[in-house]
Design an enzyme around this catalytic site. Structure first.
Site, mmCIF file in Angstrom:
data_model
loop_
_atom_site.group_PDB
_atom_site.id
_atom_site.type_symbol
_atom_site.label_atom_id
_atom_site.label_comp_id
_atom_site.label_asym_id
_atom_site.label_seq_id
_atom_site.Cartn_x
_atom_site.Cartn_y
_atom_site.Cartn_z
ATOM 1 N N TYR A 33 19.438 22.606 20.273
ATOM 2 C CA TYR A 33 19.866 22.620 18.726
ATOM 3 C C TYR A 33 20.702 24.079 18.785
ATOM 4 C CZ TYR A 33 16.469 26.441 18.517
ATOM 5 O OH TYR A 33 15.960 27.712 18.621
ATOM 6 N N LYS A 147 19.223 26.777 24.636
ATOM 7 C CA LYS A 147 18.776 26.625 23.518
ATOM 8 C C LYS A 147 17.920 25.309 23.270
ATOM 9 C CE LYS A 147 19.931 28.013 18.693
ATOM 10 N NZ LYS A 147 18.499 28.816 18.496
ATOM 11 N N GLU A 180 12.463 38.779 23.906
ATOM 12 C CA GLU A 180 13.172 39.118 22.618
ATOM 13 C C GLU A 180 12.259 38.789 21.575
ATOM 14 O OE1 GLU A 180 15.925 35.517 22.986
ATOM 15 O OE2 GLU A 180 14.652 34.686 24.513
ATOM 16 N N LEU A 205 17.580 34.179 25.158
ATOM 17 C CA LEU A 205 18.875 33.505 24.487
ATOM 18 C C LEU A 205 19.873 34.262 24.182
ATOM 19 C CD1 LEU A 205 19.445 30.517 23.464
ATOM 20 C CD2 LEU A 205 19.262 31.551 21.292
HETATM 21 N N1 PMP Z 1 16.359 34.349 20.379
HETATM 22 C C1 PMP Z 1 15.908 33.128 20.381
HETATM 23 C C2 PMP Z 1 14.624 33.023 21.086
HETATM 24 C C3 PMP Z 1 16.299 32.417 19.148
HETATM 25 O O1 PMP Z 1 15.524 31.232 19.048
HETATM 26 C C4 PMP Z 1 17.442 33.069 18.305
HETATM 27 C C5 PMP Z 1 17.895 32.126 17.207
HETATM 28 N N2 PMP Z 1 18.277 30.989 17.616
HETATM 29 C C6 PMP Z 1 17.994 34.146 18.891
HETATM 30 C C7 PMP Z 1 17.463 34.816 19.996
HETATM 31 C C8 PMP Z 1 19.229 34.485 18.004
HETATM 32 O O2 PMP Z 1 20.098 33.879 18.207
HETATM 33 P P1 PMP Z 1 21.328 33.617 17.144
HETATM 34 O O3 PMP Z 1 22.007 34.933 16.950
HETATM 35 O O4 PMP Z 1 22.301 32.658 17.806
HETATM 36 O O5 PMP Z 1 20.877 33.053 15.808
#
Ligand code: PMP
Length: 297
Positions: A33, A147, A180, A205
């Protein structure tokens, strides 16, 4: 106004939008996603999100369901049909519908769902207070760079945070290093004013907000290290914050119930939030994004 969702070629009332019970996303979490922020009708960093989507699909050997241009067209239709100007677009692609069997189906077509949701910007009160995080063991798989919709450990950790009165949980490896947040990337500023966030490999991610902010940081001349940091280091930090498509740059003022620095949002944190917001404003440009959504649909 009734909400509209896109499901496998059709625009449907949100309440009636459904996928088949043998969709592999439903049975195996076999899908990926993206969440793309929408600011004044513009999909912020759309190309970066689509790059990451293609990469996630590629890693799982799921075919792109259609060309990128077609995905973009559908995104704009969903935004237009929902009159969305500020919020986010959710896009999900699974391996498709097939009789339940762990092996990949030979004939399934990837299934595509898109929805949008309105979102108000964070209130000044929230920004003034910042948010608190707890730390929890990271019990996820070893490919966190993909993701994937397999988010159960993230949900468990987020619920634990919620029950502890915190907004986010930072997930921590056995050796004490933070990976994270459950849906955000984690950052600290050390007492010597060094900005630190984990290097992006298979352990985290690579957030699009993270990447966009790294570009701004290079421009602003901030001293910066891309490396893992421990919970201990985070507790001793001067500032901390999280980044994501829905939170932008959000100050963290408490970790495990203890204040970070002086317990108030950090100066560098708020400067970086401003830099990110002007990046978003720049993407939206002077033009009305809603107008663009109309013409592009
Ligand atoms: N880490 C994880 C595990 C996430 O699910 C997200 C949000 N999708 C992020 C980091 C931040 O990613 P982004 O800046 O692309 O929203």
């Amino acid at each position: 106004m009734p909400r509209t969702a896109y499901v496998n070629g059709r625009y449907l009332p949100h309440a009636k939008a459904a996928v088949h019970i043998e969709d592999r996303g439903y049975q195996f979490a076999d899908g990926v996603y993206e969440v793309v922020p929408v600011h004044r009708g513009i999909l912020v960093d759309e190309e970066l999100h689509l790059d990451r989507l293609e990469r996630s699909l590629g890693e799982l050997r799921i075919a792109m369901p259609m060309r990128r241009e077609a995905l973009k067209l559908i995104s704009r239709q969903v935004m237009r049909r929902n009159q969305l100007s500020n919020g986010f677009l959710y896009m999900q692609i699974t391996r498709g519908v097939a009789p339940r069997d762990h092996k990949f189906p030979t004939a399934a077509k990837p299934a595509v769902v898109m929805t949008v949701r309105q979102m108000k910007p964070a209130s000044p009160e929230k920004l003034e207070k910042g948010v608190s995080v707890i730390t929890v063991p990271d019990i996820r798989w070893a490919r966190r760079d993909i993701k994937s919709v397999s988010l159960l450990p993230n949900c468990l950790a987020k619920q634990q945070a919620h029950e502890a009165g915190a907004m986010e949980a930072w997930m921590v490896e056995a050796d004490g290093r933070v990976t994270e947040g459950t849906s955000t990337n984690a950052w600290i500023v050390t007492q010597d004013n060094v900005l630190v966030t984990r290097n992006a490999n298979q352990d985290i991610l690579n957030g699009i907000t993270r990447m966009a902010l790294l570009d701004r940081i290079a421009e602003e001349g901030v001293t910066f290290e891309e490396r893992a940091f421990t919970v201990e280091e985070a507790r001793a930090a001067k500032e901390a914050f999280i980044t994501s498509s829905t939170n932008y740059v959000m100050p963290v003022t408490a970790i495990d119930g203890k204040p970070v620095g002086n317990g108030h949002p950090g100066i560098l944190t708020m400067k970086l939030r401003e830099a990110y917001v002007s990046h978003i404003e720049g993407a939206a440009g002077g033009a009305s994004g809603a107008e663009e959504a109309k013409t592009a649909a």
